[in-house]
Design an enzyme around this catalytic site. Structure first.
Site, PDB file in Angstrom:
ATOM      1  N   GLU A 164       0.831  -1.209   0.000  1.00 36.88           N
ATOM      2  CA  GLU A 164       0.000   0.000   0.000  1.00 36.88           C
ATOM      3  C   GLU A 164       0.868   1.262   0.000  1.00 36.88           C
ATOM      4  OE1 GLU A 164      -1.650  -1.360   3.522  1.00 36.88           O
ATOM      5  OE2 GLU A 164      -2.600  -3.009   2.453  1.00 36.88           O
ATOM      6  N   PRO A 165       1.596   1.505  -1.091  1.00 37.33           N
ATOM      7  CA  PRO A 165       2.390   2.748  -1.155  1.00 37.33           C
ATOM      8  C   PRO A 165       1.497   3.957  -1.338  1.00 37.33           C
ATOM      9  CG  PRO A 165       2.456   1.610  -3.264  1.00 37.33           C
ATOM     10  CD  PRO A 165       1.691   0.717  -2.318  1.00 37.33           C
ATOM     11  N   GLY A 166       1.925   5.075  -0.780  1.00 39.12           N
ATOM     12  CA  GLY A 166       1.178   6.319  -0.936  1.00 39.12           C
ATOM     13  C   GLY A 166       2.098   7.451  -1.339  1.00 39.12           C
ATOM     14  N   ARG A 167       2.820   8.005  -0.361  1.00 39.34           N
ATOM     15  CA  ARG A 167       3.725   9.134  -0.595  1.00 39.34           C
ATOM     16  C   ARG A 167       4.693   8.857  -1.746  1.00 39.34           C
ATOM     17  NH1 ARG A 167       5.542  12.385   3.675  1.00 39.34           N
ATOM     18  NH2 ARG A 167       4.928  10.714   5.083  1.00 39.34           N
ATOM     19  N   ARG A 194       2.318  20.287   6.272  1.00 40.78           N
ATOM     20  CA  ARG A 194       3.384  19.426   6.770  1.00 40.78           C
ATOM     21  C   ARG A 194       4.449  20.166   7.587  1.00 40.78           C
ATOM     22  NH1 ARG A 194       6.607  17.111   3.953  1.00 40.78           N
ATOM     23  NH2 ARG A 194       6.820  15.203   5.200  1.00 40.78           N
ATOM     24  N   CYS A 210      -2.890  33.706  10.712  1.00 45.21           N
ATOM     25  CA  CYS A 210      -2.560  34.326  12.002  1.00 45.21           C
ATOM     26  C   CYS A 210      -2.077  33.290  13.018  1.00 45.21           C
ATOM     27  CB  CYS A 210      -3.771  35.094  12.537  1.00 45.21           C
ATOM     28  SG  CYS A 210      -4.188  36.522  11.532  1.00 45.21           S
ATOM     29  N   GLU A 211      -0.962  32.660  12.724  1.00 39.11           N
ATOM     30  CA  GLU A 211      -0.307  31.690  13.606  1.00 39.11           C
ATOM     31  C   GLU A 211       1.200  31.814  13.397  1.00 39.11           C
ATOM     32  OE1 GLU A 211      -1.668  29.453  15.674  1.00 39.11           O
ATOM     33  OE2 GLU A 211      -3.781  29.462  15.080  1.00 39.11           O
TER      34      GLU A 211
END
Length: 431
Positions: free
Chosen positions: A289-292, A328, A360-361
């Site tokens: 199950e590869p994703g990235r 991220r 605003c962080e």
């Protein structure tokens, strides 16, 4: 070709290059896409996605296998469609992802349902369409799935996720194979769990599952995990329960910094299959199950420089992309390369900037201490943004989610329109 800023093409992700002093995705200039669709804008290379998939297909050639793309990495329909048409199944973690999977025409028997918190409604939904397998994460989940399947007069195909207590050497938020993580069944409890599953009238044991984390850049953790899973298979089958397929999950990392060296997917699987054969399990069906690793380096986020704000301790480069677009860095302190779309002349003076967004962080940053020669109005590309960016994007500060474009050669297809405030408030009601 070397850019005017001294950045060689070899440091860019595949299928992104500088042509005539302008950054392109395949054959399409990114400046043109930003002018047509605005910023922030996500741009993906179809060729990059298919090239990444091809490495897995080469690595598993000649073996009975199923590659299920972990769609949580990026669930945009056109990207799912691209992978399904190339032969992928899909790995889902929610009922919503199941609906997306079905919308792109994947065969239900090529869907694997992972995740620790499946609801009864999601279980019924998946059983109704006939998915290939549930990756079960706890004894309690087994019992509920058994009950739901019996109520429907069905048997749910299951594999149990083993927690092998292997350190994936990755960020703690994306490590999933240690005893302190919430995922899977402890190795010492696996045999009894399989005996219990085999005795449940609503369940049909079909496999075993393991997934130790994400952004793994070494082969060692995979080999350690494989050995522990195969140890478990031997014990389970000695107890009289047959295992049809072995699911080794995903987690292979990508090169975010330009000098990371994760193993190539085909090389990784050559090593893993050698170990599998040596242990006597070479005839088993393999699920992964590869994703990235399929989509991460295929995407870039284009953003416009709004303001330059020099300071006594820090220089801030304020752009129109923010933590709601690219979560991220704020979540994982993650690194993304940031490069100019049209580099300035080689003798242009550069400054070290913190690249930050308008939210605003103080946590709204895209990159720290980046040397860039830029002016207000310039375009930047945040690289390796194909995974866990749009799929995790939010409407914080009532910011609309970005548009998305999929490039195929010299063609560019708008695959998601920019979200408006009206889109955001459509389901809200005044008193």
């Amino acid at each position: 070709m070397t850019t005017t800023a001294g950045l060689p093409d070899s440091t860019l992700p595949p299928f992104f290059s500088y042509q005539d002093q302008a950054l392109h995705a395949e054959g399409v200039p990114l400046q043109r896409l930003a002018e047509e669709h605005g910023t922030p804008l996500f741009v993906y290379s179809r060729a990059a996605i298919l090239d990444a998939l091809a490495a897995y297909q080469r690595g598993l050639a000649g073996r009975e296998h199923l590659i299920c793309y972990a769609m949580k990495a990026n669930s945009s329909l056109a990207i799912l469609q691209t992978l399904v048409q190339a032969g992928c199944g899909l790995d889902i973690v929610s009922g919503g992802e199941l609906e997306r999977a079905l919308a792109v025409g994947v065969s239900p028997d090529k869907i694997i349902f992972s995740g620790v918190g499946k609801t009864r409604a999601e279980m019924r939904q998946a059983l109704q369409v006939g998915i290939g397998c549930f990756n079960v994460e706890s004894r309690a989940e087994l019992d509920v799935l058994d009950e739901v399947a019996r109520e429907m007069g069905l048997r749910a195909p299951v594999s149990v996720r083993v927690n092998p207590n292997v350190d994936a050497k990755t960020h703690p938020y994306i490590s999933t194979g240690l005893k302190g993580n919430k995922f899977g069944i402890a190795q010492e409890d696996v045999v009894e769990t399989y005996r219990h599953a085999a005795a449940c009238a609503g369940l049909r044991v079909v496999g075993i599952d393991c997934h130790i984390g994400s952004q793994i850049t070494q082969t060692g953790p995979y080999l350690d995990a494989m050995d522990r899973v195969l140890d478990a298979v031997e014990s389970i089958e000695a107890a009289g329960v047959k295992i049809e397929h072995i699911d080794f999950g995903g987690g292979l990392g990508i090169d975010y910094q330009g000098n990371d060296n994760p193993p190539a997917a085909d090389a990784l699987w050559q090593a893993l299959l050698q170990r599998l054969d040596a242990r006597g399990f070479g005839d088993r069906k393999i699920c992964i199950e590869p994703g990235r690793s399929l989509v991460g380096n295929a995407g870039a986020c284009l953003t416009e420089v709004l303001f330059l704000k020099p300071g006594e301790q820090k220089n801030f480069l304020i752009v129109d992309a923010a933590m709601n677009d690219l979560p991220r860095p704020a979540m994982y302190q993650a690194f993304h390369r940031i490069v100019p779309v049209q580099p300035r002349a080689a003798d242009a003076s550069s400054t070290v900037w913190d690249v930050v967004g308008p939210v605003c962080e103080s946590g709204d940053w895209i990159g720290r201490d980046r040397e860039l020669a830029v002016h207000s109005g310039d375009l930047l590309a945040v690289l390796s943004a194909g995974a866990y960016c749009m799929s995790m994007a939010s409407n914080y500060n009532t910011r609309g989610r970005a548009a998305e474009v999929l490039v195929d050669g010299t063609q560019a297809h708008l695959i998601r329109a920019r979200e408006s405030v009206a889109d955001q408030t459509r389901l809200e009601r005044l008193l």
